[in-house]
Design a protein around this motif. Structure first.
Motif, short mmCIF file in Angstrom:
data_model
loop_
_atom_site.label_atom_id
_atom_site.label_comp_id
_atom_site.label_asym_id
_atom_site.label_seq_id
_atom_site.Cartn_x
_atom_site.Cartn_y
_atom_site.Cartn_z
N LEU A 1 -14.90 37.60 52.96
CA LEU A 1 -14.38 38.90 53.39
C LEU A 1 -12.92 39.01 52.94
CD1 LEU A 1 -15.90 39.10 56.96
CD2 LEU A 1 -16.23 40.81 55.17
N PRO A 2 -12.48 40.19 52.50
CA PRO A 2 -11.10 40.36 52.06
C PRO A 2 -10.10 40.18 53.21
CG PRO A 2 -12.48 42.23 51.43
CD PRO A 2 -13.26 41.43 52.40
N LYS A 3 -8.86 39.94 52.86
CA LYS A 3 -7.82 39.78 53.87
C LYS A 3 -7.42 41.11 54.49
CE LYS A 3 -5.68 35.62 51.91
NZ LYS A 3 -4.42 35.02 51.35
N HIS A 4 -7.38 42.17 53.69
CA HIS A 4 -6.90 43.45 54.19
C HIS A 4 -7.94 44.07 55.13
CE1 HIS A 4 -5.52 47.64 54.25
NE2 HIS A 4 -4.34 47.16 53.88
N ARG A 5 -7.47 44.61 56.24
CA ARG A 5 -8.34 45.15 57.28
C ARG A 5 -9.26 46.26 56.76
NH1 ARG A 5 -4.92 47.03 62.23
NH2 ARG A 5 -4.11 48.42 60.61
N ALA A 6 -8.70 47.18 55.97
CA ALA A 6 -9.51 48.29 55.46
C ALA A 6 -10.57 47.79 54.49
CB ALA A 6 -8.62 49.33 54.78
N ASP A 7 -10.23 46.81 53.66
CA ASP A 7 -11.19 46.25 52.73
C ASP A 7 -12.30 45.50 53.47
OD1 ASP A 7 -10.00 47.28 50.47
OD2 ASP A 7 -8.82 45.49 50.05
N ARG A 8 -11.93 44.79 54.54
CA ARG A 8 -12.96 44.10 55.33
C ARG A 8 -13.94 45.10 55.91
NH1 ARG A 8 -8.67 41.18 57.51
NH2 ARG A 8 -8.91 42.18 59.55
#
Length: 215
Positions: free
Chosen positions: A84-91
């Motif tokens: 999962l990506p680090k950035h909240r929106a990307d997650r």
């Protein structure tokens, strides 16, 4: 002690968990649950998973159900490489894409639906294949639009590293190939699928490469 993965070799859900385990280079033992033999209804398996579905992952003293939850557990417990990506929106985006694939593109993941379908169509395999293709095609069309129009789509569904959305997508493309669905209208999906299958963790997880596959 190695983990134990209970699953049917061709199950989409078990397939995606195998990919996650392979990406994270985790050792696991396979416990075959053959759905066509109704192994999932037998007391020994129901004692492990009362729901009677696959997959189930046993990791030490933990017993985990439902593939997306299992993959997120693996990502939190064994963080490298991240799925999962680090950035909240990307997650949030990746989780949404994974849910779309798991729940919309392949609605027959619920055995109750499959049994109802088989009963209503009188075991007509051609009619069942048509039903599969109708829903898979509709789901792929929507997903193709989402991926193609988003700048965050890269080599994979989100950027240039494989993650949760990719390991959810790959089994559904394999299913579509089994039912001879024309994938030409989905160039972004087929490109991502090709990038995934060029990686050994995805290739090794393929149903055809499982030691418990049916002859």
């Amino acid at each position: 002690m190695a983990m134990k993965l209970y699953g049917y070799f061709r199950s989409s859900a078990a397939f995606r968990v195998r990919i996650a385990l392979n990406l994270k280079k985790l050792e696991y033992e396979t416990a075959p649950i053959h759905l066509r033999r109704n192994d999932q209804t037998k007391p020994d398996y129901l004692a492990v998973n009362p729901q009677g579905l696959v997959p189930t992952l046993v990791d030490g003293g933990r017993t985990l159900f439902q593939s997306l939850a299992i993959v997120e557990y693996l990502d939190e417990t064994y963080p490298e490489p991240p799925l999962l990506p680090k950035h909240r929106a990307d997650r949030a985006r990746v989780r949404a894409l994974a849910e779309i694939v798991a729940c919309d593109i392949h609605p027959i993941n619920n055995l109750r639906v499959l049994r109802y379908l088989t009963h209503s169509l009188g075991h007509d395999e051609a009619a069942i294949a048509s039903w599969y293709n109708h829903w898979i095609a509709a789901g792929f069309a929507a997903l193709e639009k989402l991926l193609a129009e988003d700048s965050r789509t890269g080599t994979f569904c989100n950027g240039d590293e494989p993650g949760l959305a990719d390991l959810t997508l790959v089994p559904q493309v394999v299913n579509a190939e089994r039912y001879r669905l024309d994938l030409t209208p989905y160039p972004t999906i087929t490109r991502i699928f090709g990038n995934c299958m060029a990686l050994e963790p995805f290739l090794a997880a393929h149903p055809d490469n499982q030691p418990d596959r049916e002859s």
